[in-house]
Enzyme design. Structure first.
Site, PDB file in Angstrom:
ATOM      1  N   SER A 227      -4.716 -34.919  47.014  1.00  0.00           N
ATOM      2  CA  SER A 227      -3.391 -34.859  46.084  1.00  0.00           C
ATOM      3  C   SER A 227      -2.242 -35.604  46.957  1.00  0.00           C
ATOM      4  O   SER A 227      -2.651 -36.853  47.064  1.00  0.00           O
ATOM      5  CB  SER A 227      -3.002 -33.292  46.080  1.00  0.00           C
ATOM      6  OG  SER A 227      -2.146 -33.201  45.159  1.00  0.00           O
ATOM      7  N   ASP A 478      -9.505 -32.886  36.395  1.00  0.00           N
ATOM      8  CA  ASP A 478      -8.284 -32.703  36.910  1.00  0.00           C
ATOM      9  C   ASP A 478      -7.292 -33.742  36.371  1.00  0.00           C
ATOM     10  O   ASP A 478      -7.485 -34.950  36.238  1.00  0.00           O
ATOM     11  CB  ASP A 478      -8.558 -33.300  38.491  1.00  0.00           C
ATOM     12  CG  ASP A 478      -7.180 -33.118  38.841  1.00  0.00           C
ATOM     13  OD1 ASP A 478      -6.120 -32.604  38.585  1.00  0.00           O
ATOM     14  OD2 ASP A 478      -7.211 -33.732  40.234  1.00  0.00           O
ATOM     15  N   HIS A 503      -9.317 -30.767  40.787  1.00  0.00           N
ATOM     16  CA  HIS A 503      -8.482 -31.073  42.006  1.00  0.00           C
ATOM     17  C   HIS A 503      -9.141 -31.060  43.224  1.00  0.00           C
ATOM     18  O   HIS A 503      -9.203 -30.105  43.821  1.00  0.00           O
ATOM     19  CB  HIS A 503      -7.083 -30.383  41.744  1.00  0.00           C
ATOM     20  CG  HIS A 503      -5.893 -31.285  42.081  1.00  0.00           C
ATOM     21  ND1 HIS A 503      -5.542 -32.459  41.838  1.00  0.00           N
ATOM     22  CD2 HIS A 503      -5.093 -30.680  43.210  1.00  0.00           C
ATOM     23  CE1 HIS A 503      -4.437 -32.764  42.770  1.00  0.00           C
ATOM     24  NE2 HIS A 503      -4.314 -31.944  43.311  1.00  0.00           N
TER      25      HIS A 503
END
Length: 545
Positions: A227, A478, A503
């Protein structure tokens, strides 16, 4: 009538782009509907931390010092009661400002980092037994580093194969690494030291010092991040290639800036996740918002919604209910994992499918809000242990000011909601964002700084001639994947894309129920990293011969 109070709306990562979240205080205010907006969503990792923080005391104050650090300034092991954890905690004396020589620049704060040396191949005396194993470093995100470490099982899984030392470095201004203690978020005077460039420099200084202290200056370093941490990992490889030989950046939306990626891509992707499971599910959610707003237009309606949602406290604004539902669907799309997980909440395998099964299981003429509410409870209460719903939850025990500051200065990731989405349409304005940030922090954003500092435009052409040894991994379930690198750039800058991945799924611990495509993705990552290390060792041997 109270005017809507602007709140910066940031999704996970990270990171959701900001907009205005109205909070009204009187029944009359509900009768006038403001323009649609993405809700004020807590950053992804901090969303999970909230549950933990409600039950735990906050960290003690520090004033550019930490009680856990020895008086001589050397970092000190502070295991305490964490003996059962797969890492030990340490604190590194870090300079406040790496880029100026002002009086405050050399002030020191203590940056937390975690170490696991269980499988590390240590250097032998005299070097006769071979070189030290590699150092795998996680570049910390916008939260407590222990939470990231416990949710990055992939690094622990592969450490034995490589004989690797594992290091997880906490990002400045998060967790326990707050330069000014509880005053760190007080104003722009303190928060001005919270930037991605300062964070990258922290990582470089700490890694270099650690290698020197361990007498393993020649050990290869590979950085990992998911991320926002994945963005940092990829940028670290580009900015500090002499420190790290490669980077694995999972679910890293480094192209979510300026006009590189369509602004509607995030919510279009969330909507596509639900539409792919069931058209009826998609249209039920899409039709819910107008019904919900109408019902919550007065005090009587809010009382009825409070009962229907089993709210812990009376719902004060219909937009709180809207945000609560919106959050559930957005986060569930992000963590639509193929196996049960408790990354954010306790969720079943393929939770989007489970949500849509619930909606589709209702009779066609059933109450539409009840359908949507039942689906959202897959996210909030799948285990059935919650007695009420935290609709009006302004509690912020962890302190979200850090990410809100970043998203008001350099992390400007424009987002809109298109008419094709299952969410209410919304727009984005750089000018409005700038005014909101000025009102909140007294500063205006530099919306194009990230692409100036790290690039992004024509990234395939630029990095093909400049960069090397980066893996960009993404799963197309995602919604952040749309802002990631999805095609190979060169033979050494590789995009590993899975159609059903979510994710940073690849960073999770392996399980017996992992589908073949996840196993294959991780296998490819291991093979590529092994290739980097083999080439590095070959180069080092040739240099010394």
């Amino acid at each position: 009538m109270a005017a809507p109070r602007p709140l910066l709306a940031f999704l996970p990562l990270l990171l959701l782009a900001a907009c205005c979240s109205p909070v009204t205080t009187t029944a009359a205010a509900h009768s006038s509907r403001p323009k649609p907006f993405p809700p004020a969503i807590t950053p992804l990792h901090l969303q999970a931390l909230r549950q933990q923080q409600r039950r735990a005391a906050s960290s003690s104050d520090v004033k550019l010092a930490a009680p856990a650090v020895a008086a001589d300034g050397n970092d000190k092991d502070t295991n305490g009661t964490a003996a059962a954890k797969p890492f030990t905690a340490h604190y590194f004396p870090q300079e406040l400002d790496h880029f100026t020589f002002t009086p405050n620049a050399s002030m020191v704060f203590y940056q937390k980092y975690l170490v696991n040396d269980t499988f590390w191949r240590r250097p032998t005396a005299g070097g006769g037994g071979g070189a030290a194993g590699p150092i795998f470093v996680y570049t910390g995100n916008e939260g407590d580093i222990e939470w990231f470490a416990t949710n990055t099982g992939f690094m622990f899984d592969i450490a034995p194969k490589f004989g690797a030392l594992l290091v997880f470095i906490e990002h400045r201004f998060y967790g326990e690494s707050k330069p000014f203690g509880n005053d760190s978020y007080a104003s722009a005077q303190t928060l001005g030291y919270l930037t991605s460039t300062q964070a990258l420099a922290d990582f470089a200084v700490l890694i270099t010092s650690l290698k020197q202290n361990l007498s393993v200056e020649a050990a290869p370093v590979v950085v990992f991040g998911g991320s926002y941490g994945g963005m940092l990992a990829s940028w670290f490889r580009l900015k500090y290639p002499h420190v790290a030989i490669g980077a694995l950046a999972s679910s890293a939306p480094i192209l979510q800036f300026d006009n590189i990626t369509p602004w509607s891509s995030f919510y279009d992707a969330v909507s596509q996740d639900f539409k792919s499971e069931s058209l009826n599910c998609f249209y039920v959610i899409k039709a819910t918002w107008d019904v919900l707003i109408e019902r919550g237009s007065n005090d009587t309606g809010l009382m009825e919604l409070s009962k229907m949602f089993r709210a812990c406290t009376t719902v004060k604004s219909v937009y709180s209910s809207q945000n609560w539902l919106w959050t559930a669907f957005s986060y569930t799309a992000m963590v639509d994992y193929p196996t049960p997980a408790n990354f954010l909440q306790n969720l079943p395998a393929y939770p989007v499918k489970e949500m849509c099964k619930i909606i589709d299981g209702f009779p066609a003429n059933a109450d539409i809000v009840k359908k949507t509410l039942a689906a959202a409870n897959v996210y909030y209460n799948y285990t059935g242990d919650q007695t009420c719903s935290h609709i009006e939850d302004d509690d912020d025990p962890h302190g979200l000011g850090g990410w809100q500051w970043q998203a008001c200065t350099e992390m400007i990731m424009p987002m809109v909601v298109s008419n094709e989405s299952m969410f209410p349409p919304s727009t984005f304005s750089y000018d409005e964002r700038s005014d909101e940030c000025l009102a909140s922090w007294g500063v205006r954003p530099r919306p194009h700084w990230i692409t100036t500092e790290y690039g992004g435009y024509k990234i395939d052409k630029v990095l093909k001639r400049f960069g090397s040894n980066i893996i960009f991994s993404n799963g197309m379930r995602d919604p952040w994947s749309r802002g990631g690198v999805l095609k190979n750039i060169s033979s050494s800058i590789i995009a590993l894309v899975t159609e059903k991945g979510a994710h940073h799924l690849d960073f999770r611990s392996a399980t017996k129920d992992d589908p073949d495509w996840v196993i294959e993705q991780r296998r490819q990552e291991v093979d590529i990293i092994q290739g980097w290390i083999d080439q590095y060792n070959k180069d080092m041997t040739e240099m010394s011969s």
